[in-house]
Design a protein around this motif. Structure first.
Motif, PDB file in Angstrom:
ATOM      1  N   ALA B 174      64.962   6.468  28.972  1.00 35.07           N
ATOM      2  CA  ALA B 174      65.248   6.990  27.791  1.00 35.07           C
ATOM      3  C   ALA B 174      64.533   8.053  27.370  1.00 35.07           C
ATOM      4  O   ALA B 174      64.423   9.065  26.606  1.00 35.07           O
ATOM      5  N   ASN B 175      63.511   7.191  27.189  1.00 35.71           N
ATOM      6  CA  ASN B 175      62.441   8.149  26.473  1.00 35.71           C
ATOM      7  C   ASN B 175      61.626   9.071  27.298  1.00 35.71           C
ATOM      8  O   ASN B 175      60.647   9.538  27.566  1.00 35.71           O
ATOM      9  N   LEU B 176      61.506   9.199  28.641  1.00 33.61           N
ATOM     10  CA  LEU B 176      60.649   9.835  29.664  1.00 33.61           C
ATOM     11  C   LEU B 176      61.633  10.544  30.267  1.00 33.61           C
ATOM     12  O   LEU B 176      62.738  11.209  30.133  1.00 33.61           O
ATOM     13  N   ASP B 177      60.735  12.278  30.545  1.00 25.70           N
ATOM     14  CA  ASP B 177      61.839  13.237  31.004  1.00 25.70           C
ATOM     15  C   ASP B 177      61.650  13.361  33.020  1.00 25.70           C
ATOM     16  O   ASP B 177      61.826  12.615  32.790  1.00 25.70           O
ATOM     17  N   GLY B 178      62.964  13.691  32.847  1.00 22.07           N
ATOM     18  CA  GLY B 178      62.907  14.538  34.611  1.00 22.07           C
ATOM     19  C   GLY B 178      62.385  13.956  35.762  1.00 22.07           C
ATOM     20  O   GLY B 178      63.175  12.402  36.049  1.00 22.07           O
ATOM     21  N   GLU B 179      61.754  14.281  35.684  1.00 25.45           N
ATOM     22  CA  GLU B 179      60.309  13.694  36.447  1.00 25.45           C
ATOM     23  C   GLU B 179      59.986  12.574  36.716  1.00 25.45           C
ATOM     24  O   GLU B 179      60.028  11.719  37.274  1.00 25.45           O
ATOM     25  N   ASN B 180      59.144  11.994  35.480  1.00 21.48           N
ATOM     26  CA  ASN B 180      59.594  10.432  35.477  1.00 21.48           C
ATOM     27  C   ASN B 180      60.216   9.829  35.401  1.00 21.48           C
ATOM     28  O   ASN B 180      59.882   8.563  35.802  1.00 21.48           O
ATOM     29  N   ALA B 181      61.534  10.136  34.760  1.00 23.30           N
ATOM     30  CA  ALA B 181      62.409   9.136  35.041  1.00 23.30           C
ATOM     31  C   ALA B 181      62.577   8.875  37.096  1.00 23.30           C
ATOM     32  O   ALA B 181      62.794   7.710  37.180  1.00 23.30           O
ATOM     33  N   GLU B 182      62.969   9.412  37.214  1.00 27.95           N
ATOM     34  CA  GLU B 182      62.716   9.543  38.918  1.00 27.95           C
ATOM     35  C   GLU B 182      61.695   8.945  39.491  1.00 27.95           C
ATOM     36  O   GLU B 182      62.017   7.923  40.369  1.00 27.95           O
ATOM     37  N   ILE B 183      60.870   8.708  38.755  1.00 24.12           N
ATOM     38  CA  ILE B 183      59.294   8.530  39.247  1.00 24.12           C
ATOM     39  C   ILE B 183      59.512   6.557  39.314  1.00 24.12           C
ATOM     40  O   ILE B 183      59.285   5.543  40.142  1.00 24.12           O
ATOM     41  N   LEU B 184      59.938   6.612  37.770  1.00 22.22           N
ATOM     42  CA  LEU B 184      60.794   5.110  37.828  1.00 22.22           C
ATOM     43  C   LEU B 184      61.514   4.639  38.542  1.00 22.22           C
ATOM     44  O   LEU B 184      60.768   3.542  39.279  1.00 22.22           O
ATOM     45  N   MET B 185      62.800   5.053  38.713  1.00 18.21           N
ATOM     46  CA  MET B 185      63.762   4.602  39.019  1.00 18.21           C
ATOM     47  C   MET B 185      62.663   4.539  40.518  1.00 18.21           C
ATOM     48  O   MET B 185      63.588   3.261  41.160  1.00 18.21           O
ATOM     49  N   HIS B 186      62.521   5.181  41.969  1.00 15.27           N
ATOM     50  CA  HIS B 186      62.014   5.113  43.372  1.00 15.27           C
ATOM     51  C   HIS B 186      60.823   3.828  43.116  1.00 15.27           C
ATOM     52  O   HIS B 186      61.337   2.986  43.920  1.00 15.27           O
ATOM     53  N   LEU B 187      59.985   3.461  41.566  1.00 17.90           N
ATOM     54  CA  LEU B 187      59.270   2.852  42.111  1.00 17.90           C
ATOM     55  C   LEU B 187      60.034   0.988  41.830  1.00 17.90           C
ATOM     56  O   LEU B 187      59.428   0.341  42.723  1.00 17.90           O
ATOM     57  N   MET B 188      61.320   1.618  40.561  1.00 17.46           N
ATOM     58  CA  MET B 188      61.506   0.038  40.374  1.00 17.46           C
ATOM     59  C   MET B 188      62.712  -0.062  42.077  1.00 17.46           C
ATOM     60  O   MET B 188      62.534  -1.588  42.583  1.00 17.46           O
ATOM     61  N   ARG B 189      63.220   1.080  43.085  1.00 18.26           N
ATOM     62  CA  ARG B 189      63.726   0.373  43.911  1.00 18.26           C
ATOM     63  C   ARG B 189      62.652  -0.211  44.773  1.00 18.26           C
ATOM     64  O   ARG B 189      63.110  -1.606  46.000  1.00 18.26           O
ATOM     65  N   ASP B 190      61.385   0.183  44.974  1.00 17.11           N
ATOM     66  CA  ASP B 190      60.535  -0.085  46.234  1.00 17.11           C
ATOM     67  C   ASP B 190      59.918  -1.387  45.897  1.00 17.11           C
ATOM     68  O   ASP B 190      59.899  -2.299  46.602  1.00 17.11           O
ATOM     69  N   LEU B 191      60.180  -1.569  44.881  1.00 13.70           N
ATOM     70  CA  LEU B 191      59.422  -3.368  44.138  1.00 13.70           C
ATOM     71  C   LEU B 191      60.633  -3.918  44.929  1.00 13.70           C
ATOM     72  O   LEU B 191      60.117  -5.570  45.288  1.00 13.70           O
ATOM     73  N   ARG B 192      61.407  -3.980  44.051  1.00 15.11           N
ATOM     74  CA  ARG B 192      63.136  -4.341  44.649  1.00 15.11           C
ATOM     75  C   ARG B 192      63.331  -4.694  46.128  1.00 15.11           C
ATOM     76  O   ARG B 192      63.325  -6.023  46.812  1.00 15.11           O
ATOM     77  N   ASP B 193      62.753  -3.764  47.165  1.00 13.73           N
ATOM     78  CA  ASP B 193      62.592  -3.611  48.646  1.00 13.73           C
ATOM     79  C   ASP B 193      61.526  -4.472  49.134  1.00 13.73           C
ATOM     80  O   ASP B 193      62.182  -5.317  50.049  1.00 13.73           O
ATOM     81  N   ARG B 194      60.858  -4.442  48.439  1.00 10.49           N
ATOM     82  CA  ARG B 194      59.300  -5.197  48.663  1.00 10.49           C
ATOM     83  C   ARG B 194      59.512  -6.982  48.327  1.00 10.49           C
ATOM     84  O   ARG B 194      58.598  -7.670  48.802  1.00 10.49           O
ATOM     85  N   TYR B 195      59.781  -7.028  46.996  1.00  8.50           N
ATOM     86  CA  TYR B 195      59.634  -8.147  46.626  1.00  8.50           C
ATOM     87  C   TYR B 195      60.765  -9.287  46.599  1.00  8.50           C
ATOM     88  O   TYR B 195      61.368 -10.162  45.602  1.00  8.50           O
ATOM     89  N   GLY B 196      62.428  -8.494  46.965  1.00  5.78           N
ATOM     90  CA  GLY B 196      63.359  -8.770  46.447  1.00  5.78           C
ATOM     91  C   GLY B 196      64.235  -9.509  45.001  1.00  5.78           C
ATOM     92  O   GLY B 196      64.847  -9.768  45.323  1.00  5.78           O
ATOM     93  N   ILE B 197      64.223  -8.086  44.195  1.00  6.21           N
ATOM     94  CA  ILE B 197      64.145  -8.293  42.889  1.00  6.21           C
ATOM     95  C   ILE B 197      64.985  -8.165  42.674  1.00  6.21           C
ATOM     96  O   ILE B 197      65.603  -6.909  43.280  1.00  6.21           O
ATOM     97  N   THR B 198      65.831  -8.644  42.089  1.00  5.18           N
ATOM     98  CA  THR B 198      67.073  -8.339  41.306  1.00  5.18           C
ATOM     99  C   THR B 198      66.817  -7.128  39.929  1.00  5.18           C
ATOM    100  O   THR B 198      66.533  -7.784  39.251  1.00  5.18           O
TER     101      THR B 198
END
Lengths: 411, 251
Positions: B174-198
């Protein structure tokens, strides 16, 4: 507690520098005031103990059994020579001196004065009773003296007597017989206090034995080098004196003096407690303000899983750091003040005159503060204790805060 | 027996403010399986944050059954709930909520320290996670010295450093611009893939919703729709992020 938690507590103190400075200053001033009062209290203890004991009471006194209940001057020790030896071998003893007392009527011409005549050892008595050293006319008693006495200036004036005059001393002897003897005044003592002078009438131990028909001494008065050890030494001496005799400390001998001292101490300690309570409230207020400022942050920590006890410990840790800083500053402020009081004293001469008499003891109305290693532990105990207490409510407030509610509140 | 990470059965939550009652949740039924990447959407006041608070063991439901990671949350004591938050659930907040007096690495270490990890191990783990999130060069900066995007990445690092099974994120972009929001979402998905986090995250941002495998919509305290996408949205590795990993440009 872990390193990051400690760093968090330390750095949190630095967030609001003005509030921290004011809190530390409040603790410091409170500690310095409490320290000064305690120093004076201890100094007054010392003064009373010293002046009281040197005014004839002694730090310790061997007395006949049940003397404390009866306070009868006719009672005599079971074995005064044995008791005297035991007292003289006590560790830290300065002097031990025997005494025997009797109620006596002194008369010269048409003048009569009732006194408590004291039979003493002329060698050791002046070491134990400092007022007797103020012989302004004539001389003090000597070993082997017989039929002579030393009186206070007030006694001499009431008898209208002077050096060389013969005084008739009358007492009730054994079996209720009236005993009389003539005593020549060889010395007059002037202490500067009529009250003290009126209580001084001394003869040798032998003369009072002869006058009263009661042999031996009624007490052995003991002065020790460290009055604070009086209680411990009393235990030691009590185990060594003759069977049937017992040992009392100076505050048991002069309960009115101890009572006065306790009353004074209670008053100043009450003031000290008020100061500490004000410090506690001040620190608690500042701590609570700090908690309210960080309500959301603390809620986040709780949301991340920080337990209530750990949250409380952070608050307490922050308060203790403030306490340490305040205590250190309090020492920096208080030490010069207490040092000054220890060297120059708190002078009440302008109010009370050169000397102040209380319960037969003359006091120089200058109270010297006590200065010793106790100061550091005392200040740290006050500072840490006060801030610990002050942190309890903010800590309780923190652990009671519901993280979900705090997180919903405005950031 | 279900292996679902989250099971909600008729969950209700009512707040009382004075004489007024506000029914924030009116019987939510929801099940989220392990490794799911779920977006929780809905208008303001629909109950998204309330549901996340309940799932995060921060609050108790007024009615209904709530099971997270096999634990019935409505039966746990305060202490047990705190322990669960500490060991099994990661939080990412909208306003980052980093501790301002601690550096980036200390913010991450703080949580690991609470878990009782040794000094060396927690420091190594914190640095490792921050480097994975592309923050290796700002380890010792305090939050005020970081950009919004960096702060939120530190917050994500703090949430995942203890390897939780579930991460709850309340409008993390909510407090991030579009680019940073994108980066964050990709990072979260990446961590999910690697550690199986829900992951379960609330959002209003359509671009963020696009990353979700499943979108749950709350309206007036009820699940209005629960849509699972047929296939995983395109996923990339963020440039400059991750250790020894191939950089791929953000589309």
């Amino acid at each position: 507690m872990g390193l990051v938690t400690t760093r968090y507590a330390v750095r949190s103190i630095g967030r609001n520098v003005r509030r921290t400075i004011l809190s530390v200053l409040g603790i410091a001033v409170g500690c310095a005031l409490a320290l000064t009062m305690e120093s004076i209290n201890r100094g007054r203890d010392e003064l009373f103990a010293r002046m009281g004991s040197e005014s004839g009471v002694g730090h310790l006194r061997v007395v006949p059994a049940n003397w404390d209940a009866q306070r009868d001057v006719r009672l005599r020790l079971a074995d005064w020579r044995f008791d005297l030896e035991a007292a003289r071998h006590l560790p830290g003893v300065v002097v031990a001196t025997p005494r025997a007392r009797a109620q006596v009527l002194l008369a010269m011409g048409t003048h009569t004065v009732p006194v408590e005549l004291t039979g003493v050892d002329p060698v050791t008595e002046p070491q134990a009773y400092r007022f007797i050293r103020n012989v302004t006319h004539g001389r003090y008693l000597r070993t082997g003296d017989h039929g002579v006495m030393v009186v206070g200036k007030a006694v001499a004036e009431r008898l209208d007597a002077t050096l060389g005059d013969e005084i008739l001393a009358t007492s009730v002897g054994r079996g209720g017989r009236i005993e009389s003897t003539m005593l020549e005044i060889v010395g007059v003592v002037a202490t500067g206090s009529d009250e003290i002078d009126a209580g001084i009438s001394q003869v040798t131990l032998g003369d009072i034995e002869q006058l009263t028909g009661r042999s031996g001494a009624g007490e052995v008065s003991v002065i020790v080098s460290n009055w604070r050890r009086a209680d411990a030494l009393r235990e030691v001496l009590a185990a060594r004196v003759a069977h049937g005799d017992e040992v009392l400390t100076w505050d048991q001998l002069a309960p009115e003096m101890r009572g006065h001292l306790e009353q004074d101490k209670a008053t100043s300690r009450f003031v000290g407690i008020i100061i500490i309570v004000i410090v506690i409230l001040g620190v608690a207020s500042a701590q609570l303000a700090a908690v309210l400022d960080r309500r959301r942050e603390l809620a986040v920590l709780a949301a991340l899983g920080m337990g209530r006890w750990r949250l409380a410990r952070i608050m307490i840790e922050e308060a203790l750091i403030l306490g340490l800083l305040g205590g250190a500053l309090g020492l920096a402020i208080g030490l010069p003040v207490v040092s000054y009081l220890a060297h120059n004293g708190l002078d009440f001469r302008a109010l009370l005159g050169a000397d102040w008499t209380f319960e037969g003891a003359i006091f120089e109305p200058v109270i010297y503060g006590d200065f010793g290693p106790w100061i550091i532990s005392y200040v740290l105990a006050i500072a840490l204790g006060a801030t610990l207490v002050a942190s309890l409510y903010p800590a309780w407030f923190t652990v009671r805060t519901d993280p979900a509610t705090a997180l919903r509140a405005a950031p | 027996m279900s292996n679902a990470v989250i099971i909600c059965r008729g969950v209700e939550k009512t707040f009382r403010t004075g004489s007024q009652e506000v029914r924030a949740l009116r019987g939510v039924d929801l099940e989220v399986g392990p490794g799911e990447f779920v977006a929780l959407v809905g208008p303001s006041g629909s109950g998204k944050t309330t549901l996340l608070n309940l799932l995060g063991a921060l609050d108790r439901p007024t009615r209904g059954e709530l099971t997270v990671l096999g634990q019935r949350l409505d039966t746990l004591s305060k202490r047990q709930r705190a322990d669960m938050r500490l060991r099994s659930i990661g939080f990412v907040f909208q306003a980052y909520n980093l501790v301002p007096v601690l550096t980036a690495v200390e913010n991450v270490e703080f949580v690991l320290e609470m878990q009782g990890m040794s000094v060396r191990a927690r420091r190594d783990r914190a640095i490792e996670v921050l480097e994975e999130l592309g923050l290796g060069d700002v380890l010792h900066r305090r939050p005020r010295e970081l950009s919004g995007g960096q702060q939120q990445r530190v917050a994500v690092a703090r949430a995942v450093a203890s390897r939780p099974q579930l991460v709850l994120a309340d409008e993390p972009t909510a407090n991030l611009d579009g680019e940073n929001a994108e980066i964050l979402m990709h990072l979260m998905r990446d961590l999910r893939d690697r550690y199986g986090i829900t992951y379960l995250f609330s959002t209003h941002d359509a671009r963020v919703v696009a990353h979700a495998v499943r979108v749950v919509t709350l309206v007036d305290g009820r699940v209005a729709s629960d849509i699972a996408k047929g296939e995983e949205p395109p996923h990339v590795i963020v440039p400059g992020v991750g250790k020894a990993r191939e950089a791929i440009a953000v589309p």
